[in-house]
Design an enzyme around this catalytic site. Structure first.
Site, PDB file in Angstrom:
ATOM      1  N   ASN A 182     -22.367  -2.831  -3.767  1.00  0.00           N
ATOM      2  CA  ASN A 182     -22.392  -3.044  -2.223  1.00  0.00           C
ATOM      3  C   ASN A 182     -21.493  -3.216  -1.371  1.00  0.00           C
ATOM      4  OD1 ASN A 182     -21.159  -5.373  -3.869  1.00  0.00           O
ATOM      5  ND2 ASN A 182     -21.932  -7.053  -2.579  1.00  0.00           N
ATOM      6  N   SER A 183     -20.128  -2.690  -1.796  1.00  0.00           N
ATOM      7  CA  SER A 183     -19.176  -2.457  -0.767  1.00  0.00           C
ATOM      8  C   SER A 183     -19.459  -1.373   0.151  1.00  0.00           C
ATOM      9  CB  SER A 183     -17.971  -1.817  -1.679  1.00  0.00           C
ATOM     10  OG  SER A 183     -18.326  -0.591  -2.133  1.00  0.00           O
ATOM     11  N   TRP A 186      -8.737   9.571  -2.850  1.00  0.00           N
ATOM     12  CA  TRP A 186      -8.127   8.734  -1.604  1.00  0.00           C
ATOM     13  C   TRP A 186      -8.242   9.499  -0.428  1.00  0.00           C
ATOM     14  CZ3 TRP A 186      -2.096   8.202  -0.934  1.00  0.00           C
ATOM     15  CH2 TRP A 186      -1.908   7.174  -0.053  1.00  0.00           C
ATOM     16  N   ARG A 217     -21.596  -7.510  -8.565  1.00  0.00           N
ATOM     17  CA  ARG A 217     -21.189  -8.677  -8.981  1.00  0.00           C
ATOM     18  C   ARG A 217     -22.318  -9.776  -9.376  1.00  0.00           C
ATOM     19  NH1 ARG A 217     -16.772 -11.576  -5.701  1.00  0.00           N
ATOM     20  NH2 ARG A 217     -17.690 -10.270  -3.990  1.00  0.00           N
ATOM     21  N   TYR A 235     -11.789   4.627  -6.960  1.00  0.00           N
ATOM     22  CA  TYR A 235     -11.278   4.494  -5.678  1.00  0.00           C
ATOM     23  C   TYR A 235     -10.697   3.261  -5.150  1.00  0.00           C
ATOM     24  CZ  TYR A 235     -15.981   2.844  -4.320  1.00  0.00           C
ATOM     25  OH  TYR A 235     -16.995   1.862  -4.156  1.00  0.00           O
ATOM     26  N   GLY A 236     -11.029   2.423  -5.948  1.00  0.00           N
ATOM     27  CA  GLY A 236     -10.473   0.990  -5.772  1.00  0.00           C
ATOM     28  C   GLY A 236     -10.267   0.299  -7.113  1.00  0.00           C
ATOM     29  N   TYR A 245       1.005  -1.262   0.063  1.00  0.00           N
ATOM     30  CA  TYR A 245       0.128   0.153  -0.001  1.00  0.00           C
ATOM     31  C   TYR A 245       0.952   1.261   0.080  1.00  0.00           C
ATOM     32  CZ  TYR A 245      -4.363   2.408   1.111  1.00  0.00           C
ATOM     33  OH  TYR A 245      -5.451   3.074   1.185  1.00  0.00           O
ATOM     34  N   MET A 265     -10.919  -3.430  -7.601  1.00  0.00           N
ATOM     35  CA  MET A 265     -11.141  -4.898  -7.072  1.00  0.00           C
ATOM     36  C   MET A 265     -10.658  -6.002  -8.026  1.00  0.00           C
ATOM     37  SD  MET A 265     -14.439  -4.153  -4.589  1.00  0.00           S
ATOM     38  CE  MET A 265     -15.347  -5.408  -5.711  1.00  0.00           C
ATOM     39  N   VAL A 285     -18.114   1.501   0.942  1.00  0.00           N
ATOM     40  CA  VAL A 285     -18.324   2.712   0.190  1.00  0.00           C
ATOM     41  C   VAL A 285     -19.449   2.802  -0.576  1.00  0.00           C
ATOM     42  CG1 VAL A 285     -17.128   4.350  -1.453  1.00  0.00           C
ATOM     43  CG2 VAL A 285     -16.012   3.077   0.451  1.00  0.00           C
TER      44      VAL A 285
END
Lengths: 405, 405
Positions: free
Chosen positions: B207-208, B329, B230, B303-304, B97, B306, B210
């Protein structure tokens, strides 16, 4: 280029109406409601036109039409001096470009549109309508309305769609190529990040017309550029020298960019200073690699996709390095700005040209002479376009459509 | 969750120093210059720590250490109430990270750093140093300095690195999860485009934690969200219902997104209105497809990632649709804002929670009891992390490290 070779031909007087449809499939007859008016002026006109999208060699025609009627209020009649054949013009004809031209008012009928090719061009004002105060006869103007249709000897335009440029300070070729590429370069260097003298910019496609303008405008502002070019060129060293002579701080090929050691080379060039702006007209891997060289909070501006590959960027660049990606399209810029803003930008560019800080790209002039037939004119254009799309022209082609006798 | 299950245990008095290093390979002894001071307070502390980056099961240890000395000026001593185990925390331990933690001042020696795990957490003030006027004993605070190290029963912090939150208006779980995901959702909805009531937003990974906050904050503002999830889930219909109950206008799977007819479905949902903002935590094809649904002048905020695939976007979206791509971020947001700006944002989120407009995601509490050995504590954490990385937890895990007797 020697401007003398393209000086305006004052053809013999001629007032009759001639209209030779070369490709009758694509060009309809004008409806009677739009019949041409003859006027007291002296020359006929010719335009390179199309009615349907497709391969230029199939859909393009040359068409002659009578001299323009006196201009309606708030309009001007123009004589075109030089009009570039830009790659995007070909995409417009093919119908694959997002900007759609407006049918030519006099040449079209309600159910059969006729489009005049060309987006950019320099014209001379030959008459102004009532209410026009900012323009007068002999003034030079360029188009700010996208897809105005410039491959013609003459046309009538709304004065708000053109911008006056100083004939005393520019050559015809400089003025004819000033509306698209130099503003694209200038605005990309100004609109996304406030660059200070000594700041670093990186670009790919650096030997494109825009790329060369970027190098020069950046150098004039004291910005330093790293310039990436294709490696599949035999004349790579002369090209590198040419770009350096224009003001490039460094020039490297895409092969050099792919080398793992290139990052350290760039760091030594910039002395570790962040690169704040990236300009992209390529896409694909070349742009991914270039984006990785950008510093924290940098901006990447795309104005082309020569590789036809998408932009592919690791998400981490956005999240952790705060990269912002934009697109730039000069047509949108003109649409979103006031005439004062357009004029200010043009003044700046004219100043750079006048001061010898911004050269036009190499070009050649393709003349369609008044006495040629429409058929010959059409063939000439189609041959030039085929050479352009085949990548055979190294130089920009500037079209001059003379008035017909 | 019932906050009673995690209420603070008032353990028996204990002033002796115990320090059991479970994983002696990774945890050095403190140098004599940093020897722990005993104090007159009553409880020992425990922290989940590491000295080297790597697989959490190899590098994590539990460590007990004496009660904190009185706080120096402008600092506060905290007792942690609940600290989430977020996916990014695991990446920090692994060393992959970008945000690097600062070694814990008292636990580290000059040549042997010790890092406390955890970035987010709710703590209670137990003592303040001289000069501290904005905080007092029993106040609740959350961390705004990234990587503060929150998997501990207690620690001393600089008061500028924490933000007070109202204990009267939030549950412990709400407060413990308020510093990362809700602000990420809130700021992404506010910082890039000025949205009006009725405007459309589209997001993937809906559904995260965030994503669920986005749905609720958007709904509270009168924004309409299209939410992509998903498709490889058995419980797809209950999930769709859950997200709609939170305020989602529409929910669709990535399979539905891939269907060519989906564009028309979206058009009918939005009644042809442009989608102005896209939020992405997935990358790859899902994001390419989502970006194509965005309207003119839209912004795409990532922001991600996955999917671990890069962002791949056609250049034409940038040039002709004027798409702008950003990253977000929350750590950078805190770094770049004043304490007043941070407090204003937190007030807004607290207000939304108080008004029932923003629920915390489902969670469970993992308690490390005071009487457990460091070895047991370490194993408990490592098991939880293994379940998290294996995707076996559906719920957020909130860690409570009790003081040691």
């Amino acid at each position: 280029m020697n401007p003398a070779t393209i000086c305006c031909r004052r053809a013999s007087l001629h007032a009759s109406f001639s209209r030779h449809v070369v490709n009758s499939r694509s060009i309809p007859s004008p409806s009677s409601s739009r019949a041409f008016r003859t006027s007291s002026s002296v020359l006929g006109n010719r335009a390179i036109v199309y009615s349907n999208n497709g391969d230029p060699s199939s859909v393009l025609s040359a068409i002659t039409f009578p001299d323009l009627p006196p201009p309606p209020p708030n309009t001007a009649n123009l004589r075109f001096l030089l009009s570039p054949i830009n790659p995007a013009d070909i995409n417009v004809i093919e119908g694959v470009y997002p900007a759609k031209p407006v049918p030519h008012q006099s040449l079209s009928s309600d159910d059969s549109p006729v489009f005049v090719g060309g987006n950019e061009g320099l014209a001379e004002v030959i008459a102004v309508g009532k209410g026009v105060t900012d323009l007068k006869e002999r003034d030079w103007v360029v188009m700010t309305k996208p897809q105005s249709g410039t491959w013609t000897s003459g046309r009538n335009v709304d004065v708000k769609d053109v911008l006056k440029v100083p004939s005393s300070e520019l050559s015809e070729a400089e003025a004819a190529t000033i509306t698209v590429n130099p503003p694209t370069a200038y605005n990309m260097l100004h609109d996304f990040v406030r660059l200070q003298e000594g700041d670093w910019v990186i670009q790919n496609g650096a030997n494109s017309a825009v790329g060369q303008a970027v190098i020069q405008i950046a150098a004039a502002k004291g910005l330093k550029t790293i310039n990436l070019i294709r490696n599949s060129r035999e004349d790579i060293e002369p090209l590198k020298s040419h770009l350096k002579a224009l003001g490039a701080a460094h020039v490297a090929t895409y092969d050099e960019l792919s080398d793992k050691a290139f990052r350290n080379k760039v760091k030594s060039w910039t002395e570790g200073k962040d690169i704040r702006l990236g300009l992209n007209c390529v896409g694909g891997k070349v742009t991914t690699l270039m984006a990785r060289l950008l510093g924290e909070d940098a901006h990447l501006v795309s104005y082309g996709a020569m590789s036809k590959s998408p932009l592919s960027l690791p998400t981490s660049l956005f999240i952790f390095k705060n990269l912002t990606c934009h697109g730039f399209w000069q047509s949108r810029w003109y649409d979103s700005k006031t005439s004062v803003q357009r004029a200010q930008m043009m003044d700046t560019l004219v100043g750079l040209i006048r001061d010898g800080k911004l050269q036009s790209p190499e070009h050649e002039v393709l003349v369609i002479r008044g006495q040629e037939t429409d058929s010959d004119a059409r063939d000439k254009i189609c041959t030039a376009i085929a050479r352009l799309t085949g990548g055979k022209y190294g130089k920009k082609v500037l079209l001059k459509v003379e008035e017909t006798p």
